[in-house]
Design a protein around this motif. Structure first.
Motif, PDB file in Angstrom:
ATOM      1  N   PRO A 126      40.470  44.406  43.609  1.00 17.30           N
ATOM      2  CA  PRO A 126      40.471  45.494  42.634  1.00 17.30           C
ATOM      3  C   PRO A 126      40.197  44.918  41.240  1.00 17.30           C
ATOM      4  CG  PRO A 126      42.504  45.450  43.957  1.00 17.30           C
ATOM      5  CD  PRO A 126      41.819  44.135  44.139  1.00 17.30           C
ATOM      6  N   GLY A 127      39.097  45.314  40.634  1.00 16.53           N
ATOM      7  CA  GLY A 127      38.704  44.745  39.353  1.00 16.53           C
ATOM      8  C   GLY A 127      39.724  44.986  38.256  1.00 16.53           C
ATOM      9  N   HIS A 128      39.805  43.998  37.334  1.00 19.00           N
ATOM     10  CA  HIS A 128      40.624  44.086  36.124  1.00 19.00           C
ATOM     11  C   HIS A 128      42.124  44.106  36.483  1.00 19.00           C
ATOM     12  CE1 HIS A 128      36.784  44.673  34.167  1.00 19.00           C
ATOM     13  NE2 HIS A 128      36.516  45.604  35.074  1.00 19.00           N
ATOM     14  N   GLY A 129      42.967  44.654  35.624  1.00 18.33           N
ATOM     15  CA  GLY A 129      44.410  44.663  35.869  1.00 18.33           C
ATOM     16  C   GLY A 129      45.187  44.049  34.716  1.00 18.33           C
ATOM     17  N   GLY A 130      46.408  44.539  34.511  1.00 15.48           N
ATOM     18  CA  GLY A 130      47.261  44.029  33.446  1.00 15.48           C
ATOM     19  C   GLY A 130      46.658  44.271  32.081  1.00 15.48           C
ATOM     20  N   GLU A 145      39.686  52.088  34.278  1.00 13.88           N
ATOM     21  CA  GLU A 145      39.073  51.462  35.457  1.00 13.88           C
ATOM     22  C   GLU A 145      40.095  50.716  36.294  1.00 13.88           C
ATOM     23  OE1 GLU A 145      35.414  48.388  36.607  1.00 13.88           O
ATOM     24  OE2 GLU A 145      36.025  48.642  34.510  1.00 13.88           O
ATOM     25  N   LYS A 146      41.006  49.957  35.652  1.00 19.04           N
ATOM     26  CA  LYS A 146      41.954  49.137  36.407  1.00 19.04           C
ATOM     27  C   LYS A 146      42.851  49.972  37.317  1.00 19.04           C
ATOM     28  CE  LYS A 146      45.826  49.003  33.098  1.00 19.04           C
ATOM     29  NZ  LYS A 146      46.782  48.127  32.375  1.00 19.04           N
ATOM     30  N   VAL A 147      43.106  51.225  36.927  1.00 24.16           N
ATOM     31  CA  VAL A 147      43.966  52.110  37.726  1.00 24.16           C
ATOM     32  C   VAL A 147      43.260  52.539  39.002  1.00 24.16           C
ATOM     33  CG1 VAL A 147      45.115  54.364  37.805  1.00 24.16           C
ATOM     34  CG2 VAL A 147      45.260  52.945  35.732  1.00 24.16           C
ATOM     35  N   TYR A 148      42.007  52.920  38.882  1.00 27.63           N
ATOM     36  CA  TYR A 148      41.296  53.502  40.029  1.00 27.63           C
ATOM     37  C   TYR A 148      40.673  52.437  40.946  1.00 27.63           C
ATOM     38  CZ  TYR A 148      42.474  57.892  38.042  1.00 27.63           C
ATOM     39  OH  TYR A 148      43.211  58.957  37.580  1.00 27.63           O
ATOM     40  N   THR A 149      40.427  51.257  40.428  1.00 30.49           N
ATOM     41  CA  THR A 149      40.008  50.190  41.348  1.00 30.49           C
ATOM     42  C   THR A 149      41.169  49.808  42.261  1.00 30.49           C
ATOM     43  OG1 THR A 149      40.552  48.455  39.720  1.00 30.49           O
ATOM     44  CG2 THR A 149      38.281  49.282  39.760  1.00 30.49           C
ATOM     45  N   LEU A 150      42.389  49.820  41.719  1.00 33.53           N
ATOM     46  CA  LEU A 150      43.560  49.487  42.545  1.00 33.53           C
ATOM     47  C   LEU A 150      43.845  50.595  43.560  1.00 33.53           C
ATOM     48  CD1 LEU A 150      45.835  47.531  43.162  1.00 33.53           C
ATOM     49  CD2 LEU A 150      47.225  48.676  41.411  1.00 33.53           C
ATOM     50  N   LYS A 151      43.740  51.851  43.130  1.00 28.98           N
ATOM     51  CA  LYS A 151      43.934  52.967  44.064  1.00 28.98           C
ATOM     52  C   LYS A 151      42.923  52.885  45.212  1.00 28.98           C
ATOM     53  CE  LYS A 151      45.805  56.521  40.910  1.00 28.98           C
ATOM     54  NZ  LYS A 151      47.023  56.879  41.666  1.00 28.98           N
ATOM     55  N   THR A 152      41.675  52.660  44.855  1.00 26.45           N
ATOM     56  CA  THR A 152      40.620  52.582  45.875  1.00 26.45           C
ATOM     57  C   THR A 152      40.889  51.439  46.842  1.00 26.45           C
ATOM     58  OG1 THR A 152      38.977  53.515  44.362  1.00 26.45           O
ATOM     59  CG2 THR A 152      38.135  52.283  46.248  1.00 26.45           C
ATOM     60  N   ALA A 153      41.264  50.286  46.322  1.00 27.31           N
ATOM     61  CA  ALA A 153      41.514  49.116  47.180  1.00 27.31           C
ATOM     62  C   ALA A 153      42.677  49.367  48.131  1.00 27.31           C
ATOM     63  CB  ALA A 153      41.785  47.890  46.322  1.00 27.31           C
ATOM     64  N   VAL A 177      44.773  39.005  36.880  1.00 23.87           N
ATOM     65  CA  VAL A 177      44.395  37.896  37.757  1.00 23.87           C
ATOM     66  C   VAL A 177      43.078  37.324  37.226  1.00 23.87           C
ATOM     67  CG1 VAL A 177      43.856  37.150  40.101  1.00 23.87           C
ATOM     68  CG2 VAL A 177      45.468  39.034  39.741  1.00 23.87           C
ATOM     69  N   SER A 178      43.051  36.014  36.961  1.00 23.90           N
ATOM     70  CA  SER A 178      41.824  35.406  36.444  1.00 23.90           C
ATOM     71  C   SER A 178      40.723  35.466  37.495  1.00 23.90           C
ATOM     72  CB  SER A 178      42.080  33.950  36.049  1.00 23.90           C
ATOM     73  OG  SER A 178      42.332  33.163  37.203  1.00 23.90           O
ATOM     74  N   LEU A 179      39.490  35.363  37.054  1.00 24.84           N
ATOM     75  CA  LEU A 179      38.354  35.419  37.980  1.00 24.84           C
ATOM     76  C   LEU A 179      38.405  34.267  38.981  1.00 24.84           C
ATOM     77  CD1 LEU A 179      35.419  36.418  35.597  1.00 24.84           C
ATOM     78  CD2 LEU A 179      36.578  37.856  37.271  1.00 24.84           C
ATOM     79  N   SER A 180      38.783  33.080  38.525  1.00 27.84           N
ATOM     80  CA  SER A 180      38.829  31.931  39.437  1.00 27.84           C
ATOM     81  C   SER A 180      39.916  32.103  40.491  1.00 27.84           C
ATOM     82  CB  SER A 180      39.059  30.635  38.652  1.00 27.84           C
ATOM     83  OG  SER A 180      40.260  30.705  37.908  1.00 27.84           O
ATOM     84  N   ASP A 181      41.010  32.784  40.150  1.00 32.50           N
ATOM     85  CA  ASP A 181      42.098  33.002  41.115  1.00 32.50           C
ATOM     86  C   ASP A 181      41.782  34.127  42.096  1.00 32.50           C
ATOM     87  OD1 ASP A 181      43.663  30.971  40.118  1.00 32.50           O
ATOM     88  OD2 ASP A 181      44.770  32.270  38.731  1.00 32.50           O
ATOM     89  N   ARG A 182      40.681  34.817  41.907  1.00 35.09           N
ATOM     90  CA  ARG A 182      40.289  35.897  42.815  1.00 35.09           C
ATOM     91  C   ARG A 182      39.461  35.378  43.995  1.00 35.09           C
ATOM     92  NH1 ARG A 182      40.716  41.189  40.285  1.00 35.09           N
ATOM     93  NH2 ARG A 182      41.460  40.950  38.142  1.00 35.09           N
TER      94      ARG A 182
END
Length: 291
Positions: A126-130, A145-153, A177-182
């Motif tokens: 889920p893109g973005h967050g925090g 965006e961060k809300v609905y990417t998490l809902k979708t996931a 979550v950093s990009l490298s940690d994803r």
């Protein structure tokens, strides 16, 4: 054999030179038969055994170039799975054809199986967050965006679990979550986003890939989404996103509508529409893993 010998003797042909000529003729006929029925995958020439079509890539999701017909023949120049890359004898046309539509001994792919996701590990990102909220709408909804990417996931995870897939999430709450940690490992990686532009007119869904090995998954998911969802089709495109660049596994980044577009925003925030899109993603994954 006795009858043949009598016939040859009657016509005064029962002699050594005639027998040698007869044996050589039979060997030639056998050789000719073997050549005509040759189906070695290493052969440089293939024959179309039933009407089909050439596509731009080694997957049914790739666009069709033009139809081919039984009896057509081409030079074989490549192979990917059960798909054969061919070119015309004048070298002006190239494309991909399914191997089971040729004289090669390749079994036909099965249709998308209900069990094709069983045991597969799917990474959902889920893109973005925090502190990174991603894009936001300019309507009264103030959708983030961060809300609905998490809902979708989360909704997609539930559907995939029902199909027997194991799902890894790069985040399961509103955390950064950093990009490298994803960079989690799995059989397929899906990063979920919503697009945005200053103009409110931009709309539609896009499926991004970076490496050639990711293109097939992108084309398959894009085609599946377009069959079910109301999002306008912006296609499958190559883009140098870090989450795609940092992995060699089949991976895509989904932009599921423009949150800056009021109509797309309504679809993004509507649970029923999200469910349609999520089912389309599941269908696309089933097709991809069936092949």
């Amino acid at each position: 054999m006795t009858g043949v010998r009598r016939w040859l003797s009657k016509h005064r042909m029962w002699n050594l030179p005639t027998l040698i000529a007869l044996v050589l003729f039979l060997i030639f006929v056998l050789f000719l038969f073997m050549v005509m029925n040759h189906n070695d995958e290493n052969s440089s020439t293939i024959y179309v055994t039933q009407d089909a079509e050439l596509r731009t890539g080694p997957n049914a999701a790739y666009p069709e170039l033009y139809p081919v017909h039984k009896g057509d023949n081409f030079h074989k120049i490549g192979k990917s799975g059960k798909w054969i890359q061919v070119e015309s004898h004048n070298k002006k046309e190239k494309g991909w054809i399914t191997g089971w539509h040729t004289n090669l001994d390749i079994k036909k792919d099965v249709t998308a199986s209900k069990d094709s996701l069983k045991g597969k590990t799917i990474v959902l990102d889920p893109g973005h967050g925090g502190s990174d909220q991603g894009a936001s709408s300019r309507t009264q909804k103030k959708s983030l965006e961060k809300v609905y990417t998490l809902k979708t996931a989360k909704e997609l995870k539930s559907l995939l679990n029902r199909e027997g897939a194991h799902v890894k999430m790069t985040r399961e709450d509103d955390s950064y979550v950093s990009l490298s940690d994803r960079n989690l490992k799995g059989d397929a990686y899906i990063s979920i986003h919503n697009d945005s532009l200053d103009s409110t007119k931009a709309n539609g869904g896009t499926v991004y890939w970076y490496r050639k090995g990711q293109e097939g998954l992108a084309e398959t998911l894009n085609q599946s989404i377009q069959k079910k969802a109301l999002l306008s089709n912006r296609g499958a495109k190559q883009e140098n996103f870090q989450v795609l660049r940092q992995t060699n596994q089949p991976a895509v980044l989904l932009e599921l509508g423009y949150i800056s577009n009021p109509t797309d925003e309504d679809m993004i925030t509507d649970k029923l529409h999200r469910h349609v899109v999520e089912e389309a993603v599941v269908d696309g994954l089933k097709i991809y893993f069936s092949n």
